[in-house]
Scaffold this motif. Structure first.
Motif, short mmCIF file in Angstrom:
data_model
loop_
_atom_site.label_atom_id
_atom_site.label_comp_id
_atom_site.label_asym_id
_atom_site.label_seq_id
_atom_site.Cartn_x
_atom_site.Cartn_y
_atom_site.Cartn_z
N GLY A 5 0.55 -1.19 -0.15
CA GLY A 5 0.04 -0.14 -0.55
C GLY A 5 0.90 1.19 -0.23
O GLY A 5 0.47 2.49 0.55
N TRP A 6 2.19 1.01 -0.35
CA TRP A 6 2.44 2.46 -0.76
C TRP A 6 2.42 3.47 -1.36
O TRP A 6 1.78 2.74 -2.07
CB TRP A 6 4.17 1.91 -1.01
N LEU A 25 10.37 4.61 -12.50
CA LEU A 25 8.87 5.15 -12.58
C LEU A 25 8.77 3.28 -13.43
O LEU A 25 6.89 3.27 -13.02
CB LEU A 25 8.11 5.95 -13.82
N MET A 26 9.53 2.81 -14.39
CA MET A 26 8.47 1.71 -15.22
C MET A 26 8.50 0.33 -13.70
O MET A 26 7.50 -0.16 -13.88
CB MET A 26 9.84 1.02 -15.91
N ASP A 31 6.09 -2.54 -9.38
CA ASP A 31 5.25 -3.31 -7.79
C ASP A 31 4.53 -3.06 -7.16
O ASP A 31 4.11 -2.47 -7.53
CB ASP A 31 6.42 -2.55 -6.89
N GLU A 32 4.47 -4.67 -7.37
CA GLU A 32 2.57 -4.58 -6.78
C GLU A 32 2.56 -3.92 -5.10
O GLU A 32 0.92 -3.71 -5.18
CB GLU A 32 2.49 -6.05 -6.66
N ASP A 71 -2.72 2.67 -14.23
CA ASP A 71 -3.73 3.17 -13.74
C ASP A 71 -2.74 3.83 -12.32
O ASP A 71 -3.73 3.94 -11.52
CB ASP A 71 -3.76 2.43 -13.45
N LYS A 72 -1.66 3.25 -12.07
CA LYS A 72 -1.78 3.56 -10.36
C LYS A 72 -0.34 5.07 -10.33
O LYS A 72 -0.50 5.82 -9.43
CB LYS A 72 -0.64 2.92 -9.81
N ILE A 73 0.25 5.66 -11.83
CA ILE A 73 0.79 6.93 -11.54
C ILE A 73 -0.01 7.76 -12.11
O ILE A 73 -0.34 8.00 -13.04
CB ILE A 73 2.26 6.56 -12.39
#
Length: 202
Positions: A5-6, A25-26, A31-32, A71-73
């Motif tokens: 959850g970082w 970034l990659m 990283d899950e 979706d996360k960045i």
């Protein structure tokens, strides 16, 4: 720090070494354990990206850097001083500036908070959160050295962009990857495939 959850902040500034920022970034995207990355490129970083990676423009920059949408960045403007990362109440796990220009270092070390990058770094310092400054310049003058000392005294980690050679990297891509892995290991996010030194008796 927590193992999952970082929520990390990543800044890319106007120093040479855009390839390191792209690799960071990659890696975080894959990283899950990382659920959110607040990515803030400085205005000057756009010139470096154009020169070094032949990437032009601010629009869809994350997709250009990764080669696909994420979706996360989330990309933020350095002018957006109302963004979440500008507040100490925002649940950030820390911040990495890679590469970190001497101008950005100076702003952070002296508490200028002139833009979102400097303000987010200031928040990390005041909230005692990890702040990694991957400075990129050579040679250092006395002002650079003084500012690194001031930032370190305030709680930042000075992590110069100095790739290793003892792992015998096969190419520059591997050098970049291993450096990024070391940065992330320092934050508490070790990566599979990272080189670990072993002595003859290990």
């Amino acid at each position: 720090m927590k193992a999952e959850g970082w929520n990390l902040t990543v800044a890319l500034t106007g120093a040479s070494g855009a390839v390191f920022g792209r690799q960071l970034l990659m890696t975080l995207d894959a990283d899950e354990r990382v659920t959110r990355v607040n990515f803030t490129p400085s205005e000057n970083s756009l010139r470096v990206l154009a020169e070094e990676l032949q990437l032009s423009g601010r629009n869809n920059l994350v997709e250009k850097l990764l080669g696909h949408a994420s979706d996360k960045i989330r990309q933020l403007s350095e002018a957006d001083i109302g963004a979440g990362i500008a507040s100490g109440s925002y649940p950030s796990s820390g911040m990495i500036v890679l590469p970190c220009s001497m101008g950005t270092l100076a702003g952070i070390a002296n508490g200028a908070a002139r833009n979102l990058i400097e303000r987010a770094a200031d928040v990390c310092l005041k909230e005692r959160r990890p702040l990694i400054l991957c400075v990129r310049e050579t040679p250092f003058n006395k002002i650079h050295i003084r500012n690194m000392g001031v930032a370190a005294d305030a709680g930042a980690t000075i992590f110069p962009v100095m790739p290793a050679f003892y792992n015998h990297p096969v190419d520059s891509t591997e050098m970049v990857r291993q450096f990024v892995y070391r940065v992330l290991a320092h934050t508490g996010l070790p990566q599979a495939g990272a080189f670990v030194w072993k002595d003859d008796g290990a």
